[in-house]
Design a protein around this motif. Structure first.
Motif, mmCIF file in Angstrom:
data_model
loop_
_atom_site.group_PDB
_atom_site.id
_atom_site.type_symbol
_atom_site.label_atom_id
_atom_site.label_comp_id
_atom_site.label_asym_id
_atom_site.label_seq_id
_atom_site.Cartn_x
_atom_site.Cartn_y
_atom_site.Cartn_z
ATOM 1 N N LYS A 14 66.544 84.890 140.489
ATOM 2 C CA LYS A 14 67.475 84.399 139.507
ATOM 3 C C LYS A 14 67.320 84.922 138.179
ATOM 4 C CE LYS A 14 67.532 79.858 142.255
ATOM 5 N NZ LYS A 14 67.494 78.518 142.345
ATOM 6 N N ILE A 15 68.747 84.760 137.573
ATOM 7 C CA ILE A 15 68.702 85.339 136.265
ATOM 8 C C ILE A 15 68.700 83.858 135.346
ATOM 9 C CG2 ILE A 15 70.314 86.381 134.596
ATOM 10 C CD1 ILE A 15 71.495 87.925 136.698
ATOM 11 N N ASN A 16 67.956 83.988 134.228
ATOM 12 C CA ASN A 16 67.893 82.891 133.520
ATOM 13 C C ASN A 16 68.822 82.990 132.471
ATOM 14 O OD1 ASN A 16 66.940 80.823 132.126
ATOM 15 N ND2 ASN A 16 65.048 81.389 131.380
ATOM 16 N N LEU A 17 69.806 81.974 132.344
ATOM 17 C CA LEU A 17 70.944 81.986 131.558
ATOM 18 C C LEU A 17 70.707 81.189 130.263
ATOM 19 C CD1 LEU A 17 73.836 81.800 134.310
ATOM 20 C CD2 LEU A 17 72.896 83.694 132.926
ATOM 21 N N THR A 18 69.630 80.561 130.139
ATOM 22 C CA THR A 18 69.446 79.550 129.113
ATOM 23 C C THR A 18 69.536 80.451 127.586
ATOM 24 O OG1 THR A 18 68.114 78.298 130.519
ATOM 25 C CG2 THR A 18 67.880 77.887 128.288
ATOM 26 N N PRO A 19 68.897 81.654 127.380
ATOM 27 C CA PRO A 19 69.039 82.093 126.127
ATOM 28 C C PRO A 19 70.483 82.596 125.877
ATOM 29 C CG PRO A 19 67.203 83.143 127.480
ATOM 30 C CD PRO A 19 67.870 82.073 128.384
ATOM 31 N N MET A 20 71.142 83.232 126.849
ATOM 32 C CA MET A 20 72.571 83.552 126.689
ATOM 33 C C MET A 20 73.533 82.142 126.236
ATOM 34 S SD MET A 20 75.321 85.458 129.257
ATOM 35 C CE MET A 20 75.668 84.055 130.189
ATOM 36 N N LEU A 21 73.249 81.003 126.996
ATOM 37 C CA LEU A 21 73.923 79.863 126.316
ATOM 38 C C LEU A 21 73.611 79.394 125.084
ATOM 39 C CD1 LEU A 21 73.904 77.706 129.897
ATOM 40 C CD2 LEU A 21 75.713 78.985 128.853
ATOM 41 N N ASP A 22 72.299 79.587 124.529
ATOM 42 C CA ASP A 22 72.020 79.151 123.274
ATOM 43 C C ASP A 22 72.628 80.247 122.421
ATOM 44 O OD1 ASP A 22 70.301 77.245 124.323
ATOM 45 O OD2 ASP A 22 68.311 78.556 124.079
ATOM 46 N N VAL A 23 72.792 81.268 122.558
ATOM 47 C CA VAL A 23 73.402 82.451 121.820
ATOM 48 C C VAL A 23 75.007 82.047 121.695
ATOM 49 C CG1 VAL A 23 74.138 84.875 121.388
ATOM 50 C CG2 VAL A 23 71.806 84.174 122.169
ATOM 51 N N VAL A 24 75.580 81.566 122.756
ATOM 52 C CA VAL A 24 77.201 81.268 122.673
ATOM 53 C C VAL A 24 77.114 79.911 122.111
ATOM 54 C CG1 VAL A 24 78.778 80.596 124.217
ATOM 55 C CG2 VAL A 24 77.557 82.684 125.012
ATOM 56 N N PHE A 25 76.306 79.016 122.264
ATOM 57 C CA PHE A 25 76.585 77.844 121.400
ATOM 58 C C PHE A 25 76.095 78.051 120.080
ATOM 59 C CE2 PHE A 25 74.570 73.770 120.222
ATOM 60 C CZ PHE A 25 75.602 72.890 120.204
ATOM 61 N N ILE A 26 75.313 78.850 119.625
ATOM 62 C CA ILE A 26 75.360 79.033 118.028
ATOM 63 C C ILE A 26 76.270 79.789 117.541
ATOM 64 C CG2 ILE A 26 73.962 80.555 116.329
ATOM 65 C CD1 ILE A 26 71.481 79.836 118.265
ATOM 66 N N MET A 27 76.933 80.846 118.169
ATOM 67 C CA MET A 27 78.315 81.370 117.919
ATOM 68 C C MET A 27 79.287 80.449 117.571
ATOM 69 S SD MET A 27 78.031 85.170 120.013
ATOM 70 C CE MET A 27 79.807 85.464 119.462
ATOM 71 N N LEU A 28 79.608 79.595 118.648
ATOM 72 C CA LEU A 28 80.426 78.517 118.623
ATOM 73 C C LEU A 28 80.237 77.590 117.221
ATOM 74 C CD1 LEU A 28 83.054 77.158 120.010
ATOM 75 C CD2 LEU A 28 81.030 75.781 121.209
ATOM 76 N N ILE A 29 79.082 77.431 116.968
ATOM 77 C CA ILE A 29 78.991 76.586 115.647
ATOM 78 C C ILE A 29 79.378 77.215 114.540
ATOM 79 C CG2 ILE A 29 77.170 75.243 114.535
ATOM 80 C CD1 ILE A 29 75.869 74.687 117.221
ATOM 81 N N PHE A 30 79.028 78.549 114.549
ATOM 82 C CA PHE A 30 79.210 79.447 113.413
ATOM 83 C C PHE A 30 80.754 79.659 113.038
ATOM 84 C CE2 PHE A 30 80.450 83.575 111.996
ATOM 85 C CZ PHE A 30 79.848 83.595 110.436
ATOM 86 N N PHE A 31 81.662 79.709 114.118
ATOM 87 C CA PHE A 31 83.043 79.863 114.040
ATOM 88 C C PHE A 31 83.582 78.581 113.789
ATOM 89 C CE2 PHE A 31 82.529 83.743 117.064
ATOM 90 C CZ PHE A 31 82.723 84.572 116.151
ATOM 91 N N ILE A 32 83.159 77.580 114.232
ATOM 92 C CA ILE A 32 83.621 76.090 113.808
ATOM 93 C C ILE A 32 83.572 75.867 112.097
ATOM 94 C CG2 ILE A 32 83.357 73.657 114.054
ATOM 95 C CD1 ILE A 32 83.176 74.266 117.000
ATOM 96 N N VAL A 33 82.170 75.984 111.691
ATOM 97 C CA VAL A 33 81.837 75.757 110.446
ATOM 98 C C VAL A 33 82.641 76.874 109.484
ATOM 99 C CG1 VAL A 33 80.091 76.043 108.744
ATOM 100 C CG2 VAL A 33 79.534 74.974 110.897
ATOM 101 N N THR A 34 82.626 78.012 109.900
ATOM 102 C CA THR A 34 83.581 79.003 109.012
ATOM 103 C C THR A 34 85.136 78.537 109.019
ATOM 104 O OG1 THR A 34 83.532 80.691 110.655
ATOM 105 C CG2 THR A 34 81.700 80.723 109.139
ATOM 106 N N ALA A 35 85.481 78.186 109.864
ATOM 107 C CA ALA A 35 86.942 78.031 110.165
ATOM 108 C C ALA A 35 87.351 76.920 109.333
ATOM 109 C CB ALA A 35 87.272 77.732 111.590
ATOM 110 N N THR A 36 86.628 75.914 108.974
ATOM 111 C CA THR A 36 86.957 74.792 108.192
ATOM 112 C C THR A 36 87.189 75.223 106.622
ATOM 113 O OG1 THR A 36 84.748 74.051 108.096
ATOM 114 C CG2 THR A 36 85.984 73.128 109.563
#
Length: 134
Positions: A14-36
Motif C-alpha cells: 500500500k502507498i502511504n498517502l498521509t504525507p501527501m495529504l499533509d502537504v495539500v492541507f498546508i497548501m490549502l491553509i496558505f492559499f486561504i490566509v493569503t487570499a484574505t
C-alpha cells in the motif's frame, strides 16, 4: 525460499498517502490566509446627469432627402429638381431651425448626386447626416 516468497506475496503493498495529504492541507491553509489580504483596486464612477439620454421632441422633425436609384431627389414626399434642393432645404430649415437634414441615398445612386445634396445641406448651415440607403 518458499517462505520468503510467501511473505512477499502475502504482504499488502500500500502507498502511504498521509504525507501527501499533509502537504495539500498546508497548501490549502496558505492559499486561504493569503487570499484574505488581497485588495481589489477599482475606481468609483459617478455618471454625470448630463449624459442621460434626452427625449426626442415630437415637434422636431427631420428634413429627409431621399435619392432614388435613378438619381431622383425626393424631399417631403415630392420630387424635387436637383438644382432646387438647396432652396427646399433652406425653406424647411427656416420653418424648423433645429431639424437636422438626413440624406438617404439608394445604393445605386451616383456619387455626383450624393455629393451635390451634401454640399447643398452644408451651404444652408443645417446639421446633416448620411443614412444607409435601402
Amino acid at each position: 525460499m518458499r517462505k520468503s516468497r510467501a511473505r512477499e506475496e502475502g504482504q499488502d503493498s500500500k502507498i502511504n498517502l498521509t504525507p501527501m495529504l499533509d502537504v495539500v492541507f498546508i497548501m490549502l491553509i496558505f492559499f486561504i490566509v493569503t487570499a484574505t489580504f488581497v485588495k481589489e483596486i477599482g475606481l468609483d464612477v459617478n455618471q454625470p446627469e448630463d449624459d442621460k439620454p434626452k427625449t426626442v421632441d415630437p415637434d422636431k422633425k427631420s428634413i429627409v432627402v431621399r435619392i432614388t436609384n435613378r438619381d431622383r431627389v425626393i424631399i417631403a414626399q415630392r420630387d424635387v429638381d436637383i438644382r432646387s434642393v438647396r432652396a427646399n432645404i433652406e425653406r424647411l430649415h427656416a420653418e424648423n431651425p433645429e431639424a437636422p437634414v438626413i440624406i438617404q441615398p439608394h445604393p445605386e445612386a451616383t456619387t455626383k448626386t450624393i455629393v451635390h445634396i451634401i454640399d447643398s445641406a452644408q451651404q444652408t448651415g443645417a446639421a446633416w447626416s448620411l443614412a444607409a440607403g435601402s
